[in-house]
Every structure is written in C-alpha cells, then in structure tokens.
Design an enzyme around this catalytic site. Structure first.
Site, PDB file in Angstrom:
ATOM      1  N   GLN A 199       0.873  -1.175   0.000  1.00  0.00           N
ATOM      2  CA  GLN A 199       0.000   0.000   0.000  1.00  0.00           C
ATOM      3  C   GLN A 199       0.913   1.229   0.000  1.00  0.00           C
ATOM      4  O   GLN A 199       1.430   1.636   1.036  1.00  0.00           O
ATOM      5  CB  GLN A 199      -0.904  -0.016   1.225  1.00  0.00           C
ATOM      6  CG  GLN A 199      -1.703  -1.312   1.395  1.00  0.00           C
ATOM      7  CD  GLN A 199      -2.776  -1.483   0.338  1.00  0.00           C
ATOM      8  OE1 GLN A 199      -3.677  -0.647   0.187  1.00  0.00           O
ATOM      9  NE2 GLN A 199      -2.713  -2.587  -0.406  1.00  0.00           N
ATOM     10  N   ALA A 240     -11.874   2.923   3.228  1.00  0.00           N
ATOM     11  CA  ALA A 240     -10.811   2.046   2.721  1.00  0.00           C
ATOM     12  C   ALA A 240      -9.969   2.726   1.643  1.00  0.00           C
ATOM     13  O   ALA A 240     -10.206   3.871   1.260  1.00  0.00           O
ATOM     14  CB  ALA A 240     -11.427   0.755   2.194  1.00  0.00           C
ATOM     15  N   HIS A 241      -8.981   1.965   1.138  1.00  0.00           N
ATOM     16  CA  HIS A 241      -8.023   2.526   0.189  1.00  0.00           C
ATOM     17  C   HIS A 241      -8.667   2.938  -1.128  1.00  0.00           C
ATOM     18  O   HIS A 241      -9.595   2.327  -1.615  1.00  0.00           O
ATOM     19  CB  HIS A 241      -6.859   1.559  -0.067  1.00  0.00           C
ATOM     20  CG  HIS A 241      -7.270   0.184  -0.515  1.00  0.00           C
ATOM     21  ND1 HIS A 241      -6.403  -0.873  -0.516  1.00  0.00           N
ATOM     22  CD2 HIS A 241      -8.437  -0.309  -0.970  1.00  0.00           C
ATOM     23  CE1 HIS A 241      -7.012  -1.951  -0.960  1.00  0.00           C
ATOM     24  NE2 HIS A 241      -8.249  -1.627  -1.243  1.00  0.00           N
ATOM     25  N   ASN A 242      -8.149   4.054  -1.660  1.00  0.00           N
ATOM     26  CA  ASN A 242      -8.541   4.583  -2.971  1.00  0.00           C
ATOM     27  C   ASN A 242      -9.989   5.047  -3.047  1.00  0.00           C
ATOM     28  O   ASN A 242     -10.540   5.228  -4.132  1.00  0.00           O
ATOM     29  CB  ASN A 242      -8.262   3.567  -4.081  1.00  0.00           C
ATOM     30  CG  ASN A 242      -6.777   3.340  -4.284  1.00  0.00           C
ATOM     31  OD1 ASN A 242      -6.210   2.411  -3.701  1.00  0.00           O
ATOM     32  ND2 ASN A 242      -6.140   4.174  -5.084  1.00  0.00           N
ATOM     33  N   SER A 260     -11.941   1.643  -3.320  1.00  0.00           N
ATOM     34  CA  SER A 260     -12.174   2.168  -4.673  1.00  0.00           C
ATOM     35  C   SER A 260     -13.610   2.610  -4.916  1.00  0.00           C
ATOM     36  O   SER A 260     -14.085   2.616  -6.057  1.00  0.00           O
ATOM     37  CB  SER A 260     -11.754   1.138  -5.730  1.00  0.00           C
ATOM     38  OG  SER A 260     -10.379   0.832  -5.602  1.00  0.00           O
TER      39      SER A 260
END
Length: 353
Positions: A199, A240-242, A260
C-alpha cells in the site's frame, strides 16, 4: 482577546436576519429555551411553537421569518437551525494562542515549523514535515515523515497521521483517528495463504473537513485516498483505500466504505451503512441507516435496506415486515379453510357419482 459580547444587531447581521425588538441588547451566551437566562440567546425552529416564548427567561430568540410578533426580542431568519449554529459558534470563538513547541515534543529532521504554532507534550513529528500557521497539535499526536498540514488546522490528542499524507486548511481531526494506515489488500494462493499487496499511496484531506474520533482513513494502494473539501465524517467510520469522497458529504457513525468507491458531492450515508467496493454513488445520494449498497446509484437516489432499494419501496416493505407474523397466521387459517372446502367438495363429488 475574543469578543464574548455582541449586540443583537451584530448577530443578526452575521446571519442575514431581521431584528424585532431592542437591537442593542447585549448577548453573551447561547442556551436552550428552557434554561436561558439574562444575556442568553436561544432559537425556536417551528413557528407553531411560538407559545413557548411566553415563559422564556433569556434575552432574545432566533425565530422563523413567519413569526411577526413575539413577547421577547427576536432575530427573524429563513432557517433558525442554521442561524443558531452560526451564532453559537461566533459566541464561542477564541483567538489562536501560539504556545510554541513543548520541550517534551519530538521534532524530526528538515521539518518546517512556523512561529504561530501550538505543539503539546509527547507529540512526535517526523522528518521533512511541513506545518502551516496557527496549527494546534494536542498531546500524543504522531505525524509521520513527509506529512503536510495546512493553516488553522487542529489535530486532537492521540491522533496518527502516517507518512506522506496531506491535510488541508481549517481541518479538525478528533482524538484517536488514524489517517494513512495501510489499506486492506491481499492476494491468496491455491493453498489459501495470503500475500499482502503493498500500500504505497497516500491520503489527501482537503480544506474544511472534520473527521470524528477513532475513525480510520486508509492510504491508497496506489495514488490517493481523497476526502474532498467540506466533508464531515462522524466517529468510528472506516474509509478504505482509494476511496474518493466528494465535497460536502456527510458520513455518519459506523459507516464502512470498501475500497475504490467514489462518492459524489453532498452524499449522505446514514449510521452503520455499508458500501461495497468499486462502485459509484452520484451527487446528493442519500442512504438510510444500516443499509447495504452493492450497485452504482444515480445522482439524487434515496435508498434504504440491505440490499438497498428505492426508499419509497423500502418504507412500504418495512411496514409489511412488521405484519409478517399476523399475515402468517392469516395464511395458515386460510389454508385450513381451503382444506375443509376441498374435503366438502370431494365428499359432494363422491355422493353425486
């Protein structure tokens, strides 16, 4: 020193209101209708409750425009709830006081600190960190290497902002929040063993954002997890990520947003709502509490339930859900009646033969 006393006229001007009564009344505090005393201002949200002002013990009240006569001094506005928030905040305003850097704080190499700063004990600031003017870092804050923080931002106690993350101006991050922890990404082999996917992105938080206590915003796997300007995030939220959160969105406590996801402007996610990964919610989407979102939603959608369905359908279904037990009894009763009818019909058929 901050000004803790305003004339009623000054406060009315600040919220585009109209004074009815003595505009020179001195207002020093804000209190509920029931407990307000001399110098206090309160607010009345509904014109139909105007009778409550007969026993009001404060100095003035913020009221809807439709109230033309009142037994006390008032500020008439289009939206009393909004105006009261602005006035209450104005009464509580305090000037920034630069206390400097406490000797028990740790400052890394090549880090840029302005003169107008307040750094409490046990703050840890990494290398190459850039901090703007009038920033407050409360006790136990940890800033990783290469973090950037804009002017007039406040980071509350025991918050962690991991390496490389960017925080804008006038941001408030409450205690225990973690900004920039690793996103949750693993690749699994045929034997079921998990390999962590690196990450290596960052989190970017734009101006005028608030992030509640013990919330987490994960760094991107690549690129940026982006919280855009004006967004307000409650306590205990997981992003969460992105993920990209559009401007002025409202995310209520215990919401979970998977990787995402893209939210448009002014999206509202009710408490404990969950959003599955890799989907898009358009501008002004509203999601009811405890809903589960598994597909893209067009701008303006109003949904509830899990899986989420249009709110008007969900509301009707929720009413019917409460009647399932009664409906089950009725169905069993009807089945018994039908069985009796069928038995009679068979008996009559046999007699006819």
């Amino acid at each position: 020193m901050s000004k803790t006393c305003f004339s009623l006229e000054e406060l009315a001007t600040a919220v585009n209101g109209i004074v009815a009564g003595d505009g020179q009344l001195e207002i020093t505090g804000f209190a509920p209708l029931e407990t307000a005393g001399k110098g206090d201002i309160s607010f009345l949200a509904k014109a139909g409750d105007v009778h409550r002002l007969k026993e009001f013990g404060g100095s003035a009240v913020i009221v809807p425009m439709s109230i033309e006569k009142a037994p006390v001094a008032v500020i008439r506005v289009d939206d009393p709830y909004l105006a009261s928030a602005k006035i209450h905040g104005r009464l509580l305003e305090k000037p920034f006081v630069a206390t400097g850097v406490h000797p028990q704080a740790w400052i890394g190499k090549e880090t840029s600190l302005p003169e107008q700063i307040s750094v409490a004990p046990f703050v840890s600031i990494g290398d190459r960190v850039t901090i703007g003017e009038r920033v407050t870092l409360e006790a136990g804050v940890v800033l990783g290497d290469d973090v950037q923080i804009g002017d007039d931002t406040t980071i509350k106690a025991n918050t962690t902002i991991a390496q490389g993350c960017k925080i804008g101006k006038r941001v408030t991050i409450f205690s225990g929040a973690v900004i920039g922890s690793d996103g949750y990404g693993y690749a699994t082999d045929k034997q079921g063993f998990h390999t962590k996917r690196p990450q290596v992105g960052i989190v970017q938080i734009d101006d005028d954002v608030e992030i509640g206590a013990n919330s987490c915003v994960d760094r991107a796997a690549y690129g940026v997890t982006h919280i855009k300007s004006g967004t307000k995030i409650d306590n205990l939220v997981q992003i969460a990520h992105n993920v990209v959160v559009g401007e002025n969105s409202l995310i209520v406590s215990q919401v979970g947003i998977a990787g995402s996801v893209t939210l448009g402007r002014n999206v509202v996610l009710g408490g404990q709502a969950g959003v599955a990964g890799h989907i898009t919610l358009g501008d002004t989407v509203m999601v009811a509490a405890q809903s589960g979102i598994h597909t893209n939603l067009d701008a303006g959608a109003r949904v509830g339930g899990s899986p989420a369905i249009p709110m008007n359908i969900f509301a009707r279904a929720a009413i019917q859900f409460g009647k399932l037990s009664e409906m089950g009894r009725d169905i069993r009763k009807l089945k018994k009646q039908m069985a009796k009818c069928e038995a009679v019909a068979e008996e009559q058929s046999g007699s006819a033969k």
